[in-house]
Design an enzyme around this catalytic site. Structure first.
Site, short mmCIF file in Angstrom:
data_model
loop_
_atom_site.label_atom_id
_atom_site.label_comp_id
_atom_site.label_asym_id
_atom_site.label_seq_id
_atom_site.Cartn_x
_atom_site.Cartn_y
_atom_site.Cartn_z
N GLU A 233 0.24 -1.46 0.01
CA GLU A 233 0.04 -0.22 0.07
C GLU A 233 0.64 1.41 -0.04
OE1 GLU A 233 -2.90 0.21 -1.21
OE2 GLU A 233 -3.42 -1.83 -0.94
C1 LIG Z 1 2.16 -9.26 0.12
C2 LIG Z 1 2.43 -8.90 -0.64
C3 LIG Z 1 1.02 -8.50 -0.97
C4 LIG Z 1 0.42 -7.62 -2.21
N1 LIG Z 1 -0.22 -6.91 -2.24
C5 LIG Z 1 -0.30 -6.52 -3.76
C6 LIG Z 1 -1.85 -6.37 -4.15
O1 LIG Z 1 -3.32 -6.96 -3.41
N2 LIG Z 1 -1.38 -5.96 -5.02
C7 LIG Z 1 -0.83 -4.52 -5.59
O2 LIG Z 1 -0.80 -4.18 -6.79
N3 LIG Z 1 0.56 -4.73 -5.49
C8 LIG Z 1 0.96 -5.67 -3.99
N4 LIG Z 1 2.10 -5.76 -3.20
C9 LIG Z 1 3.26 -5.11 -3.59
C10 LIG Z 1 2.92 -3.75 -3.19
O3 LIG Z 1 2.43 -2.84 -2.98
C11 LIG Z 1 4.87 -3.64 -3.21
O4 LIG Z 1 5.86 -4.54 -3.28
C12 LIG Z 1 5.17 -2.21 -3.04
O5 LIG Z 1 4.65 -1.04 -3.20
C13 LIG Z 1 6.36 -2.24 -3.42
O6 LIG Z 1 6.45 -1.63 -4.33
P1 LIG Z 1 7.93 -3.25 -4.90
O7 LIG Z 1 8.28 -4.45 -3.83
O8 LIG Z 1 8.76 -2.46 -6.40
O9 LIG Z 1 9.47 -1.89 -4.44
P2 LIG Z 1 10.20 -0.80 -5.01
O10 LIG Z 1 9.90 0.36 -5.64
O11 LIG Z 1 11.13 -1.34 -6.18
O12 LIG Z 1 10.78 -0.13 -3.52
C14 LIG Z 1 11.90 -0.77 -3.19
C15 LIG Z 1 12.22 0.48 -2.36
O13 LIG Z 1 13.08 1.68 -2.67
C16 LIG Z 1 12.19 2.76 -2.10
N5 LIG Z 1 11.63 3.70 -3.10
C17 LIG Z 1 11.22 3.70 -4.09
N6 LIG Z 1 10.74 4.77 -5.02
C18 LIG Z 1 10.88 5.78 -4.04
C19 LIG Z 1 11.31 6.93 -3.91
N7 LIG Z 1 11.16 7.30 -4.73
N8 LIG Z 1 11.99 7.46 -3.13
C20 LIG Z 1 12.29 7.28 -2.03
N9 LIG Z 1 12.41 5.28 -1.85
C21 LIG Z 1 11.41 4.32 -2.22
C22 LIG Z 1 11.01 2.22 -1.68
O14 LIG Z 1 10.76 2.37 -0.32
C23 LIG Z 1 11.81 0.52 -0.63
O15 LIG Z 1 12.46 0.36 0.23
C24 LIG Z 1 2.47 -6.58 -2.75
C25 LIG Z 1 3.63 -7.10 -1.98
C26 LIG Z 1 3.49 -8.34 -0.82
C27 LIG Z 1 5.74 -8.34 -0.35
#
Ligand SMILES: Cc1cc2nc3c(=O)[nH]c(=O)nc-3n(C[C@H](O)[C@H](O)[C@H](O)COP(=O)(O)OP(=O)(O)OC[C@H]3O[C@@H](n4cnc5c(N)ncnc54)[C@H](O)[C@@H]3O)c2cc1C
Length: 596
Positions: free
Chosen positions: A443
């Site tokens: 989220e």
């Molecule tokens: C168990 C689980 C359930 C989930 N359920 C859903 C779902 O129902 N629907 C859905 O669509 N998604 C879902 N997700 C996805 C989840 O919302 C994402 O994992 C999350 O938004 C982070 O994206 P990412 O994993 O690609 O990390 P990234 O975006 O790659 O981020 C990696 C790190 O970099 C930091 N970061 C990235 N961009 C910035 C920035 N601009 N400034 C500062 N820091 C930054 C982040 O805070 C994080 O620490 C789920 C994930 C999990 C693990």
């Protein structure tokens, strides 16, 4: 074996004595008739459902997890989950706060919120199935066409079908502007969607015959980035002429993730292979439409963490009363036993009170925000609705990030109370730690929440929303500033309010010179804001408790003790956080990337 009982007394305190919900709801025509007894009865029944039906499935669901069958693309949820869902639907729980026009019971969000705290405390993994549906309901209700509403909302409201939100793709999580899933317009006005989504919670399961996926995708002529994203409704089975699940739509689960916690919830890879979907809202305005769902979900994630904080606390207290080790430093307390129960030790009490204060502060705060949502949705005066909406916008990232960080701390402290036994699966505490960790990530990670608060909600708004909320705090301080009995709460509240205001201005000035200053300060800034809000609510709760000191009801004694602990032991964290936030970007950015 852990246990759980619904914290009904504290919920009633928050709803009736702190927030006076009956009077507040009386101003909203949709809820004007609702009385305190009805609210209490519904929550009592909800507490029974959570404790008796869901809680017994929490540990077994964690152990069994979900099973994926590649041949049929199907997912089997842990034993008992589907049956619990049937009971949930049969009792009408999904429709609690939904619109009566679509079969809902029309009860306020503030009630549903308390209900969700209990569901999450009992079983977060299970609760995510109906939780996601509620978000899909809100999004379609706000942005769907009349036909889409008629087709999908009654099914989501009754719980007959569930919903999902499909945003994330392998190369894009936080930065949704990168998403690639494509939507090709068809002559009949529908679209064919092709692409791959990952991490989709409740993306496939055996609880309902149909699943309503809300999918973000790009139209062929869409501009790049976030301005070219549209939202589509893509049902697993295309509804037939009678609105029943018909032909299978090519939107398939390709795999489920093996993950740290919430094992009972299926986290799915979802492949769209020319799946038929329909546009929700305007083309290229999908993120806007999805924000309705994301905001609801952010409060929902806060409630997940509040539930875990409460259940971890309850179990740690029970253990600390039973477990005997060592003697109290101030002399034996259980002289008939070879050792005292560990609850006599100051540091064990610190751990217990930390979890307790985070639960009680979180309950007051989230109930307030939920009541503001009711006001935003239903107040007859447009200005009042707008003010409520502004407060909700300001406070939502704080609910999401502060409560989920607190739950991680609280669950870890509660585990520590058990010593080595906390680390052993049988006691259930390590599951709470594992389950609570995801809430800080999905989220929008807590970093993103912090940037949203500081960048968008405070700085881009020139501090207007923050000042408005600050006026409420100031009014409370002015009203109670001369009450000697309240000085121990009012003095630190006024102090942190002033520091928060100075900190906001200081970062705002620095941000003019260098935008990295915002990113460098945002996370500690949000935590300071969280403490300001908690201090405000604990001061209000302490005032009520002080006025009831002679009532003979131990509840108020405990409330006062918890408030005093909060001000003495948790609020002082802000001194360090403010120093961190003020230290600026230099120490973070000075090191060249190649030196990492
Ligand atoms: C168990 C689980 C359930 C989930 N359920 C859903 C779902 O129902 N629907 C859905 O669509 N998604 C879902 N997700 C996805 C989840 O919302 C994402 O994992 C999350 O938004 C982070 O994206 P990412 O994993 O690609 O990390 P990234 O975006 O790659 O981020 C990696 C790190 O970099 C930091 N970061 C990235 N961009 C910035 C920035 N601009 N400034 C500062 N820091 C930054 C982040 O805070 C994080 O620490 C789920 C994930 C999990 C693990």
């Amino acid at each position: 074996m852990p246990g759980y009982r619904a914290p009904l007394r504290d919920m009633q305190f928050v709803l009736h004595e702190l927030l006076h919900v009956e009077q507040a709801l009386a101003q909203l025509p949709a809820h004007a008739e609702l009385d305190a007894d009805t609210i209490n009865q519904v929550l009592e029944e909800g507490g029974k459902f959570a404790a008796d039906i869901l809680f017994p499935l929490n540990q077994s669901g964690d152990r069994a997890g979900c099973q994926f069958d590649a041949a049929s693309h199907s997912v089997r949820t842990p034993s008992g989950f589907a049956d619990a869902y049937r009971q949930y639907v049969a009792s009408g729980w999904p429709s609690l706060s939904c619109d009566p026009d679509f079969g809902g019971q029309g009860l306020p969000v503030v009630m549903n919120n308390s209900f969700y705290e209990m569901l999450n405390a009992a079983n977060q993994a299970w609760t995510m199935y109906p939780g996601l549906s509620h978000g899909a309901y809100e999004c379609l209700r706000a942005h769907g066409t009349p036909e889409q509403k008629a087709l999908y909302l009654p099914k989501l409201v009754s719980g007959e079908w569930t919903g999902t939100m499909c945003l994330t793709e392998p190369h894009c999580g936080t930065d949704l502007g990168l998403l690639k899933t494509r939507a090709e317009p068809q002559p009949d006005g529908s679209y064919r969607l092709t692409g791959s989504k990952i991490f989709i919670s409740a993306g496939e399961h055996d609880l309902t015959p149909n699943i309503v996926h809300l999918v973000l995708a790009r139209l062929p002529d869409a501009p790049p980035g976030t301005k070219g994203i549209s939202l589509f409704v893509v049902p697993k089975h295309l509804p037939d002429a009678a609105g029943q699940p018909g032909e299978r739509n090519p939107i398939f689960c390709g795999a489920i993730e093996h993950k740290m916690g919430i094992h009972g919830n299926a986290t799915c890879q979802i492949n769209l292979d020319g799946a038929q979907g329909w546009l929700i809202g305007e083309a290229n305005r999908g993120l806007n439409a999805m924000f309705v769902m994301m905001n609801a979900a952010r409060l929902g994630v806060g409630m997940q963490s509040l539930g875990l904080t409460e259940v971890a606390y309850q179990n740690a207290v029970a253990y600390a009363r039973e477990r005997t080790q060592g003697r109290s430093l101030s002399g034996p307390k259980a002289e008939d036993k070879p050792a005292d129960p560990i609850i006599v030790h100051p540091d064990v009490r610190r751990m217990l009170l930390t979890a307790r204060a985070y639960a009680e502060g979180g309950r007051a705060f989230t109930s307030y925000v939920a009541l503001m949502i009711d006001r935003e949705l239903n107040h007859p005066d447009e200005d009042v609705r707008q003010q409520a909406a502004d407060e909700v916008a300001l406070l939502t990232p704080i609910v999401k990030a502060f409560l989920t960080d607190n739950a991680w701390i609280a669950c870890s402290e509660a585990l520590q109370v058990y010593g080595g036994h906390g680390y052993i699966a049988e006691w259930g505490m390590e599951q709470y730690v594992r389950d609570s960790r995801i809430n800080m990530i999905y989220e929008g990670t807590n970093t993103i929440q912090s940037l949203d608060l500081l960048g968008r909600k405070v700085l881009m708004d020139n501090g207007a929303k923050l000042r408005k909320f600050g006026e409420k705090i100031k009014a409370f301080i002015d009203e109670n500033g001369t009450d000697e009995g309240m000085a121990e709460f009012i003095t630190p509240l006024a102090d942190i309010a002033e520091k928060m205001s100075k900190l906001s201005m200081e970062i705002g000035m620095k941000a003019f010179m260098n935008r990295d200053e915002v990113g460098a300060a945002a996370v500690p800034y949000l935590r300071v804001a969280g403490h300001l809000v908690f201090a405000f609510f604990f001061a209000q709760m302490a005032k009520i408790a002080l006025s009831k000191q002679d009532s003979g009801d131990d509840f108020y004694k405990a409330k006062l003790a918890t408030a005093r602990f909060y001000f003495a032991r948790l609020l002082p964290e802000t001194a360090m956080l403010i120093r961190q936030a003020r230290s600026g970007a230099q120490s973070l950015m000075a090191m060249e990337e190649s030196l990492f």
